[in-house]
Design a protein around this motif. Structure first.
Motif, mmCIF file in Angstrom:
data_model
loop_
_atom_site.group_PDB
_atom_site.id
_atom_site.type_symbol
_atom_site.label_atom_id
_atom_site.label_comp_id
_atom_site.label_asym_id
_atom_site.label_seq_id
_atom_site.Cartn_x
_atom_site.Cartn_y
_atom_site.Cartn_z
ATOM 1 N N SER B 107 -8.251 2.585 7.812
ATOM 2 C CA SER B 107 -7.074 2.277 6.996
ATOM 3 C C SER B 107 -6.204 3.514 6.812
ATOM 4 C CB SER B 107 -7.476 1.744 5.618
ATOM 5 O OG SER B 107 -7.756 2.815 4.736
ATOM 6 N N HIS B 108 -5.073 3.282 6.137
ATOM 7 C CA HIS B 108 -4.117 4.367 5.869
ATOM 8 C C HIS B 108 -4.653 5.391 4.884
ATOM 9 C CE1 HIS B 108 -3.786 1.698 2.443
ATOM 10 N NE2 HIS B 108 -3.052 2.592 1.803
ATOM 11 N N GLN B 136 -12.191 1.147 1.037
ATOM 12 C CA GLN B 136 -11.416 1.895 2.046
ATOM 13 C C GLN B 136 -11.126 3.315 1.565
ATOM 14 O OE1 GLN B 136 -10.472 0.646 4.996
ATOM 15 N NE2 GLN B 136 -9.806 -1.476 4.825
ATOM 16 N N ASN B 264 0.466 2.453 0.666
ATOM 17 C CA ASN B 264 0.784 2.191 2.074
ATOM 18 C C ASN B 264 2.200 1.649 2.198
ATOM 19 O OD1 ASN B 264 0.741 -0.789 3.348
ATOM 20 N ND2 ASN B 264 -0.569 -0.830 1.525
ATOM 21 N N LEU B 328 -6.044 -4.815 -3.694
ATOM 22 C CA LEU B 328 -4.820 -5.246 -4.374
ATOM 23 C C LEU B 328 -5.058 -5.532 -5.848
ATOM 24 C CD1 LEU B 328 -3.169 -7.596 -1.722
ATOM 25 C CD2 LEU B 328 -3.143 -5.115 -1.875
HETATM 26 C C1 LIG Z 1 -6.469 -1.679 3.757
HETATM 27 C C2 LIG Z 1 -5.809 -1.509 2.430
HETATM 28 N N1 LIG Z 1 -4.529 -1.857 2.302
HETATM 29 C C3 LIG Z 1 -3.892 -1.746 1.131
HETATM 30 C C4 LIG Z 1 -4.513 -1.273 -0.004
HETATM 31 C C5 LIG Z 1 -3.744 -1.225 -1.276
HETATM 32 O O1 LIG Z 1 -3.483 0.059 -1.752
HETATM 33 P P1 LIG Z 1 -2.034 0.708 -1.665
HETATM 34 O O2 LIG Z 1 -1.071 -0.245 -2.276
HETATM 35 O O3 LIG Z 1 -2.121 1.981 -2.430
HETATM 36 O O4 LIG Z 1 -1.723 0.944 -0.239
HETATM 37 C C6 LIG Z 1 -5.860 -0.884 0.071
HETATM 38 C C7 LIG Z 1 -6.549 -0.336 -1.114
HETATM 39 O O5 LIG Z 1 -7.709 -0.194 -1.213
HETATM 40 C C8 LIG Z 1 -6.512 -1.012 1.320
HETATM 41 O O6 LIG Z 1 -7.787 -0.655 1.439
#
Ligand SMILES: Cc1ncc(COP(=O)(O)O)c(C=O)c1O
Lengths: 246, 416
Positions: B107-108, B136, B264, B328
């Protein structure tokens, strides 16, 4: 040009007589201006040091400023007033006039552009009508276009906060902050305050091109102890620092 | 279309949006009268990170060491044209996705874990602490810590801890010590458990525990989202995307991403903020912070140890349902993002579980990638858009923030 040194005092702290005595005793040629804070019920952009000086709101009225203003006027030391919009924004125009009648013509309103941006234009006009100009208060978080807008709407010098609130110690890259401020506001004097911790910070501000500094938290402990000599000694040290920076 | 001209794509600087915002960002607010919770950050955050948080430089140089680590973990990540999805939807324009799942941790989150760990290690820290929701962020922290020669401690929201044993295992392989939150290792955790022994946990609680743990032991705490410095690091997503689109000779018309704390999404869209692209933040129907939350000051964490931020929030005490998309579940969203949603520059929409699962299946079937359920929201919103404007020729760019290979169980419990 000599760098400017402003000293912030909350009116009524530690008590009114002490503040009067203090502005009377500061040696000549050291302080270019006093910034007088009206006691606030919610000094939200002040750090813990200055917040602790805002306790006397209920015992305060503008008449108590008169002695201080007279002394400053006699000594030819400029004065501006710092007040929160949350306190003064909805007050009668007569209160603003009362300030203006007392020869207060410059005002800093730290929460105006942050929390009350939607009424800022109207408030600036109201101030103008009473003969007071707003000193725009910006900090590193102020976007360029907000700075440009309010620089155009005002004509005074600019007050620029280094920190998210006064007297706290989050690390800030002073040169970066000063340089950005200067690049967005090339044509106006900028005084930096809110979180200058020591002479080193003060020097760095001047070296990076700041026109002056404002200190407040640095002397709060001395004021609380009614220790005039110690507070004056600190002010002298800041004076030396900014004088030696150029 | 995997692009390999890395040097051309990886930026040298991160981008901080604050100087380019339409309005002034409200500063963090102290909660205590006598001591400063902002100043407390000095004790738990690396100095360099705080400096970035409060100096608001538009361009922040990426240190050489971090750049090297970015290469090692798979940056730049690919920008792929989703031709099969376009066809399946009968969409007349183009759909591209930026694939953050291609990083080694999936992930990011690694984009900010690396610089934060690097700054902490530079200050001589031996151990870092954090919380994780979906797992993540904990995974990213665990790897970033070990790449920088440090140990790591991760407070993992209990529902995820129970649902995702593999995540825990990966973190442990990377060297982390993982505990379920609320835990008995902190005072706040013990207090929470005493009120409700089977408490499912929340990100707000886990943050509180991690911060308390760091304060008690003089360790550094790593931040997964919400704070502006984190978003600045995540700008690498958008900066790469901008460059990749330029190489393609294309422009972004619509940008879509999912929002937990906002990192992200903000990292993806902020580098485009001065342009004309339409921006859509996709949130979970169960955590409708933008559509039902309040815009005002609220605490970052449930215990209220950290300062308050002005943001959209459902309340720091909000305990979300144990939804499929753990990332989320957070009650708030980054201040700069909140402001731009409030001002209307960015629009927001909620998407429900069934729609997300269907979108994930469609994306997997057409593009071969099983996205993270969080990213599934972004994909679902993109599909909505493409269906609604089927005849438009707009370029839709979606950020797929992670892969979902460790979240497969949601398919068996969710989809009918
Ligand atoms: C794959 C992934 N996308 C999105 C998010 C949401 O977090 P953020 O809004 O800070 O990107 C998370 C958080 O754990 C995540 O693991």
């Amino acid at each position: 040009m000599k760098s400017r040194l402003l000293v912030y005092l909350t009116l009524g702290f530690p008590d009114n007589e002490f503040v009067e005595d203090f502005v009377r005793t500061v040696p000549d040629g050291i302080v270019d201006g006093f910034e007088l804070g009206l006691p606030s019920s919610d000094p939200r952009y002040d750090g813990p040091k200055i917040r602790s000086t805002h306790g006397n709101r209920n015992h305060f009225n503008l008449d108590k400023m008169d002695g201080i203003l007279r002394i400053c006027s006699d000594r030819k030391i400029r004065v501006n007033v710092l007040s929160y919009y949350s306190d003064i924004g909805n007050s009668e125009s007569s209160n603003l006039l009362a300030l203006s009648d007392r020869s207060v013509h410059e005002m800093i309103v730290p929460d105006l552009l942050i929390d009350y941006a939607e009424v800022a234009d109207a408030f600036i006009s109201r101030l103008k009508e009473t003969g007071i100009s707003l000193i725009p208060f910006f900090n590193a978080a102020t976007p360029d276009r907000v700075i440009e807008k309010y620089v155009n709407k005002t004509c005074s010098w600019i007050y620029y906060g280094l920190q998210p609130s006064t007297g706290i110690n989050v690390p800030v890259n002073i040169s970066d902050v000063v340089e950005r401020a200067k690049s967005v506001i090339p044509e106006r004097d900028i005084i930096f305050g809110f979180g200058i911790r020591n002479g080193g910070d003060a020097m760095e501000i001047i070296r990076a091109g700041g026109h002056g500094i404002a200190i407040g938290s640095a002397i709060v402990d001395d004021l609380a102890r009614h220790d005039k000599a110690a507070a004056i000694q600190k002010i002298l040290e800041y004076r030396e620092a900014i004088d030696s920076a150029v | 279309m995997y692009q390999s001209r890395e040097q051309d794509i990886l930026p040298e600087y991160w981008y901080n949006v604050v100087p380019d915002l339409p309005e002034q960002l409200s500063p963090p607010k102290d909660s205590n009268r006598d001591s400063s919770s902002i100043e407390m950050l000095n004790r738990i955050l690396p100095k360099k990170l705080l400096e970035q948080e409060f100096s608001f430089k538009r361009r922040e140089k990426i240190p050489d060491e971090v750049m090297e680590l970015y290469h090692q973990i798979g940056r730049p990540t690919p920008l792929v044209r989703a031709i099969n999805l376009e066809k399946k939807l009968g969409y007349s324009g183009k759909i591209y996705f930026k694939y953050e799942g291609a990083t080694v941790t999936g992930s990011h989150k690694i984009n900010t874990a690396l610089p934060q760990a690097f700054y902490a290690a530079n200050e001589g820290v031996q151990e870092v602490v954090t919380e994780t929701g979906a797992g993540q962020w904990g995974t990213a922290t665990a790897l970033a810590a070990s790449l920088n020669g440090m140990r790591s401690k991760v407070f993992m929201v209990r529902t995820s801890f129970n649902q995702k044993p593999l995540r825990k295992q990966i973190m442990e392989i990377y060297g982390a010590n993982v505990v379920a939150s609320p835990s008995i290792e902190t005072e706040f955790g013990r207090k929470t458990l005493s009120e409700r022994a089977d408490h499912p946990g929340s990100l707000g609680i886990a943050i509180s525990e991690a911060v308390e743990y760091a304060l008690d032991r003089d360790l550094k705490y790593l931040l997964g989202s919400v704070m502006n410095s984190v978003i600045t690091h995540q700008s690498i997503i958008g900066l790469e995307t901008a460059r990749q689109l330029e190489i393609e000779g294309e422009e972004a018309d619509v940008m879509i991403g999912c929002v937990g704390g906002g990192s992200n999404f903000s990292g993806f869209v902020f580098p485009f903020i001065s342009g004309k692209a339409e921006m859509i933040a996709s949130t979970a129907e169960e955590v409708p912070k933008f559509t039902h939350g309040k815009f005002g000051y609220d605490f970052i964490d449930t215990a209220g140890i950290l300062p308050q931020l002005k943001m959209f929030s459902l309340g720091a005490g909000f305990v979300p349902p144990g939804i499929y998309a753990g990332g989320l579940r957070y009650h708030g969203a980054a201040p700069a993002l909140s402001m731009l949603v409030h001002s209307g520059r960015i629009s927001a929409e909620d998407v429900g579980e069934d729609e997300v699962l269907a979108a994930m299946r469609l994306f997997a079937a057409t593009q071969g990638i099983i996205p993270a359920p969080e990213s599934g929201h972004a994909i679902a919103s993109a599909i909505r858009y493409a269906k609604r404007e089927q005849q438009s020729r707009k370029n839709i760019i979606v950020n797929v923030s992670g892969h979902g290979l460790l979240d497969l169980s949601i398919f068996s419990r969710g989809q009918k």
